[in-house]
Write a protein that holds these residues in place. Structure first.
Motif, PDB file in Angstrom:
ATOM      1  N   ASP A 195      38.246 -33.724  15.794  1.00  0.00           N
ATOM      2  CA  ASP A 195      38.429 -32.986  14.541  1.00  0.00           C
ATOM      3  C   ASP A 195      38.932 -31.581  14.870  1.00  0.00           C
ATOM      4  O   ASP A 195      38.182 -30.734  15.391  1.00  0.00           O
ATOM      5  N   GLU A 196      40.182 -31.291  14.566  1.00  0.00           N
ATOM      6  CA  GLU A 196      40.760 -29.980  14.883  1.00  0.00           C
ATOM      7  C   GLU A 196      40.099 -28.861  14.090  1.00  0.00           C
ATOM      8  O   GLU A 196      39.932 -27.744  14.593  1.00  0.00           O
ATOM      9  N   ARG A 197      39.728 -29.149  12.846  1.00  0.00           N
ATOM     10  CA  ARG A 197      39.078 -28.115  12.030  1.00  0.00           C
ATOM     11  C   ARG A 197      37.711 -27.759  12.601  1.00  0.00           C
ATOM     12  O   ARG A 197      37.292 -26.604  12.543  1.00  0.00           O
ATOM     13  N   PHE A 198      37.006 -28.722  13.141  1.00  0.00           N
ATOM     14  CA  PHE A 198      35.714 -28.436  13.755  1.00  0.00           C
ATOM     15  C   PHE A 198      35.889 -27.554  14.984  1.00  0.00           C
ATOM     16  O   PHE A 198      35.135 -26.594  15.186  1.00  0.00           O
ATOM     17  N   TYR A 199      36.891 -27.843  15.818  1.00  0.00           N
ATOM     18  CA  TYR A 199      37.150 -26.997  16.986  1.00  0.00           C
ATOM     19  C   TYR A 199      37.574 -25.600  16.563  1.00  0.00           C
ATOM     20  O   TYR A 199      37.209 -24.604  17.201  1.00  0.00           O
ATOM     21  N   LEU A 200      38.358 -25.517  15.481  1.00  0.00           N
ATOM     22  CA  LEU A 200      38.754 -24.205  14.970  1.00  0.00           C
ATOM     23  C   LEU A 200      37.532 -23.416  14.504  1.00  0.00           C
ATOM     24  O   LEU A 200      37.435 -22.202  14.754  1.00  0.00           O
ATOM     25  N   SER A 201      36.594 -24.090  13.840  1.00  0.00           N
ATOM     26  CA  SER A 201      35.381 -23.396  13.384  1.00  0.00           C
ATOM     27  C   SER A 201      34.557 -22.901  14.564  1.00  0.00           C
ATOM     28  O   SER A 201      33.991 -21.804  14.507  1.00  0.00           O
ATOM     29  N   ASN A 210      36.376 -19.775  15.936  1.00  0.00           N
ATOM     30  CA  ASN A 210      36.115 -18.607  15.092  1.00  0.00           C
ATOM     31  C   ASN A 210      34.690 -18.100  15.276  1.00  0.00           C
ATOM     32  O   ASN A 210      34.454 -16.884  15.305  1.00  0.00           O
ATOM     33  N   ASN A 219      41.684 -21.196   6.670  1.00  0.00           N
ATOM     34  CA  ASN A 219      40.651 -21.472   7.676  1.00  0.00           C
ATOM     35  C   ASN A 219      40.566 -20.404   8.768  1.00  0.00           C
ATOM     36  O   ASN A 219      40.025 -20.662   9.846  1.00  0.00           O
ATOM     37  N   LEU A 228      36.913 -19.853   9.080  1.00  0.00           N
ATOM     38  CA  LEU A 228      36.089 -21.061   8.989  1.00  0.00           C
ATOM     39  C   LEU A 228      35.109 -21.112  10.157  1.00  0.00           C
ATOM     40  O   LEU A 228      35.507 -20.972  11.316  1.00  0.00           O
ATOM     41  N   TYR A 273      32.183 -25.070   7.182  1.00  0.00           N
ATOM     42  CA  TYR A 273      32.778 -26.403   7.261  1.00  0.00           C
ATOM     43  C   TYR A 273      31.782 -27.464   6.795  1.00  0.00           C
ATOM     44  O   TYR A 273      32.142 -28.406   6.081  1.00  0.00           O
ATOM     45  N   GLN A 276      31.656 -27.379   3.018  1.00  0.00           N
ATOM     46  CA  GLN A 276      32.836 -28.007   2.426  1.00  0.00           C
ATOM     47  C   GLN A 276      32.754 -29.526   2.500  1.00  0.00           C
ATOM     48  O   GLN A 276      33.077 -30.237   1.535  1.00  0.00           O
TER      49      GLN A 276
END
Length: 298
Positions: free
Chosen positions: A64-70, A73, A246, A249, A254, A257
């Motif tokens: 999950d790219e969004r999880f790694y981005l979170s 951050n 994001n 994020l 996350y 959401q």
């Protein structure tokens, strides 16, 4: 048998006294943790019956790219939640320690005031201060002839994370300062007199005497600020809601959401469990690495 029953009787009586606390702990701490672990192993929309999926949610997080981005951050925000408040707190504590009691009390109270306010309220206030059109920060820059520096702070991809992080630093540094000042009160004044007699400067005394003796307080500050950074939600939610695109994020945003906007409660619970594991891991590392010399010898 009679002797054994008499010896066991006090233990049973003591259990009666701790039973209410155990029940409350099980109901409000242990129970929700177990429930979250169970939900993380299911696919559940919050309404129907959960569908067992095993470790599928956790496997999905690894891609999950969004999880790694979170996580990225959140790691950057740790600088503002942990490193800067610790440095500012210990520096201000050293400065205030040499002041007269009246001035020390006044400044200590003023610097500690942000910490007594709810972070959600602070987020709303600072969102107004950062407002690009009528916010006092940009208005002040324009009055000073620095209009080119007036930016949409919470809408700029480059500056939004530091803008939010500085609010966290402003919130925590007074708390860190108070912790370090309380630690300085237990230090033996003879140590500083000896360092002064040996010709040590103020900076040398601080580096070789004060700082090593404050390691217990440094560990406490690190533990509390690291936990706060990983659990960060209300400040970011009230200021940016994880945006723009994001840029702010974090795992808790996350998780919100996923659960309350996308109705993916099983996947959201998996994010929460990973966050809890991160907290335990980082805190264990701090316990192992930040230890006074006498404790490390044991």
């Amino acid at each position: 048998m009679k002797l054994r029953s008499k010896l066991d009787a006090p233990v049973h009586k003591n259990l009666i006294y701790i039973l209410p606390g155990l029940i409350l702990y099980a109901a409000f701490v242990f129970g929700p943790i177990v429930s979250a672990v169970g939900i993380s192993l299911t696919d559940w929309n919050g309404l129907g019956l959960p569908t067992w999926v095993g470790l599928q949610n956790y496997a999905g997080l690894f891609s999950d790219e969004r999880f790694y981005l979170s996580l990225k951050n959140n790691a950057e925000l740790m600088v503002f939640y942990c490193v800067l408040p610790l440095g500012l707190g210990i520096g201000l504590a050293a400065i205030l320690w040499n002041m007269k009691p009246r001035e020390q009390l006044m400044l200590r109270t003023m610097l500690f005031l942000p910490y007594i306010m709810p972070t959600a309220v602070l987020g709303i206030i600072w969102a107004w201060l950062y407002n690009p059109a009528f916010g006092p920060i940009n208005q002040g820059l324009r009055l000073l002839g620095l209009g080119s520096l007036a930016l949409p702070w919470l809408g700029d991809f480059t500056f939004v994370l530091p803008a939010v992080g500085l609010v966290a630093t402003w919130y925590f540094f007074g708390f860190c300062m108070v912790i370090f000042m309380s630690g300085m009160q237990r230090l033996d004044p003879n140590l500083f007199d000896a360092a002064r007699v040996d010709g040590a400067t103020g900076l040398q005394t601080f580096r070789t005497v004060t700082l090593p003796l404050l390691l217990p307080e440094i560990r406490v500050v690190l533990l509390l600020t690291v936990i706060a950074s990983i659990k960060s939600f209300d400040l970011i939610f009230t200021m940016t809601r994880g945006g723009p695109a994001n840029a702010t994020l974090v795992p808790n945003i996350y998780m919100y959401q996923l659960g309350f906007q996308l109705n993916r409660f099983g996947y959201a619970a998996a994010v929460a469990i990973i966050g809890a594991i991160l907290i335990f891991t980082v805190n264990y590392a701090i316990h192992r690495l930040v230890r006074p010399a006498d404790e490390g010898a044991n």
